[in-house]
Design a protein around this motif. Structure first.
Motif, PDB file in Angstrom:
ATOM      1  N   ASP A 267     -20.816   3.836  20.716  1.00 34.23           N
ATOM      2  CA  ASP A 267     -20.351   4.978  19.929  1.00 34.23           C
ATOM      3  C   ASP A 267     -18.874   4.785  19.633  1.00 34.23           C
ATOM      4  N   HIS A 298     -24.227  10.300  17.669  1.00 29.02           N
ATOM      5  CA  HIS A 298     -23.790   9.491  16.518  1.00 29.02           C
ATOM      6  C   HIS A 298     -23.565   8.035  16.913  1.00 29.02           C
ATOM      7  N   GLY A 299     -24.359   7.557  17.853  1.00 32.58           N
ATOM      8  CA  GLY A 299     -24.197   6.200  18.335  1.00 32.58           C
ATOM      9  C   GLY A 299     -25.317   5.290  17.868  1.00 32.58           C
ATOM     10  N   ALA A 300     -25.385   4.115  18.501  1.00 37.00           N
ATOM     11  CA  ALA A 300     -26.376   3.108  18.137  1.00 37.00           C
ATOM     12  C   ALA A 300     -26.769   2.322  19.385  1.00 37.00           C
ATOM     13  N   LEU A 321     -19.854   1.665  12.675  1.00 38.30           N
ATOM     14  CA  LEU A 321     -20.947   2.612  12.901  1.00 38.30           C
ATOM     15  C   LEU A 321     -21.316   3.404  11.649  1.00 38.30           C
ATOM     16  N   PRO A 325     -27.949  -0.482   9.867  1.00 41.32           N
ATOM     17  CA  PRO A 325     -28.266  -1.348  10.998  1.00 41.32           C
ATOM     18  C   PRO A 325     -28.239  -2.832  10.646  1.00 41.32           C
ATOM     19  N   VAL A 347     -30.195  -3.777  15.844  1.00 38.24           N
ATOM     20  CA  VAL A 347     -29.462  -2.520  15.929  1.00 38.24           C
ATOM     21  C   VAL A 347     -30.396  -1.376  15.541  1.00 38.24           C
ATOM     22  N   LYS A 349     -30.071   2.712  14.685  1.00 33.67           N
ATOM     23  CA  LYS A 349     -29.086   3.769  14.408  1.00 33.67           C
ATOM     24  C   LYS A 349     -29.748   4.864  13.587  1.00 33.67           C
TER      25      LYS A 349
END
Length: 352
Positions: A267, A298-300, A321, A325, A347, A349
């Motif tokens: 994040d 709001h992260g991945a 971010l 992805p 990734v 997201k």
């Protein structure tokens, strides 16, 4: 529950920077577009965009490359390309995308026109470090309209790259939604990354066996998936495997890994490492253990093989971010991948 967008993709060929990059990439893109059924006009647009992107890499980038791939939504296939380079980066992306701005010596359409020809376009550049650009092309009708309603983007994307000198990659990834689970706006997702031991066709055989087992298993816990993959990899070289289960309604991630596969929750404040245990899936594993982590707002989720070092730092990639992805995975590959091993980064997201 909202509709989950998970596009299937297949990495077909990497084209390294050199005198023949634009010609080779253009020819391959044209042939691919026609093979999957795009019209001759749409295939020409794909070729034009690929040529502009490849020539831009040739003239302005360092250590650049272009990946050509197929992407699928249901029964419909499209063409996607990804360019990565290690410098010098763009100080003003908006200006580079403005009409009338093109690389000297290219066909002159400019990156802005590439973005309009594409159904999905994303670009992230860090001055002094490099640029990653992705563009996707779905079928269009004769008058230029979309042939159907296609998703804007996928919640998950991964990139694979074989070791130098090989044409197949021993790393693989997969993702699936868990039907009827979750109980909230977003469904539960399962994500797997497998690094087949060694490289070449035998490593690819192991990783593809892992992908098939991942999609077939009915035990949808991380430990259950790893058990199914372990059984499927017996008789192969085996591999390092990690499985993540994303549970948005519970606000948690469950993670179980064996071998040298890296996982991180990322994040704006940085990254949090996910733990794996020693062992070889398909040969010998310790008692499996699943770790639980809260999902960052709001992260991945980032997972990658040891073809990438762990020395990448989100702080050195400002704004990452905010991108797709696929571009995020491409930036991590550009930033941390080594040439002497297969590499894979995936990734997720926007899934929570």
């Amino acid at each position: 529950m909202t509709t989950t967008t998970l596009l299937e993709s297949e990495d077909l060929a990497w084209f390294r920077d050199g005198p023949s990059l634009s010609v080779a990439a253009r020819g391959a893109a044209t042939a691919l577009a026609r093979r999957i059924g795009l019209s001759s006009h749409r295939a020409g647009e794909v070729a034009l965009a690929v040529t502009e992107a490849a020539t831009n890499v040739q003239r302005h980038a360092e250590d650049g490359a272009l990946l050509l791939r197929v992407v699928r939504s249901g029964d419909t296939a499209g063409v996607e390309f990804l360019t990565v380079d290690s410098g010098p980066g763009m100080t003003n992306v908006s200006a580079a995308l403005a009409d009338g701005t093109s690389s000297a010596g290219t066909l002159g359409i400019g990156l802005g026109a590439v973005s309009r020809l594409a159904d999905r376009f994303d670009l992230h550049s860090v001055p002094g470090r490099g640029t990653v650009m992705a563009a996707r092309f779905w079928p269009r009708t004769g008058d230029g309209r979309a042939a159907a309603s296609f998703p804007d983007d996928s919640l998950a994307a991964g990139v694979t790259r074989p070791i130098s000198g090989e044409t197949v990659c021993g790393d693989a990834w997969a993702v699936r939604a868990v039907d009827g689970d979750g109980g909230g706006e977003h469904p539960v997702l399962l994500v797997m990354l497998c690094d087949g031991l060694g490289h070449g066709p035998l490593a690819e055989r192991a990783s593809q066996a892992a992908v098939r087992a991942f999609h077939a298993t009915q035990d949808l816990s991380p430990e259950g998936v790893l058990g199914a993959v372990h059984r499927a990899l017996r008789g192969t070289r085996g591999g390092a495997v990690a499985v993540a289960r994303i549970e948005p309604a519970a606000g948690r991630l469950l993670y179980c890994g064996i071998g040298n596969v890296s996982g991180f929750l990322v994040d704006d404040s940085g990254r949090r490492a996910l733990l794996s245990a020693p062992g070889i899936v398909g040969a010998h594993m310790r008692r499996l253990r699943t770790f639980e982590e809260p999902l960052p707002a709001h992260g991945a989720l980032v997972m990658h093989s040891d073809g990438l070092t762990e020395r990448w730092d989100p702080a050195t990639l400002p704004g990452l971010l905010g991108h797709s992805p696929l571009v995020m995975a491409g930036q991590l590959l550009r930033e941390a991948a080594v040439r002497l091993d297969d590499a894979c980064a995936v990734v997720v997201k926007g899934a929570w």
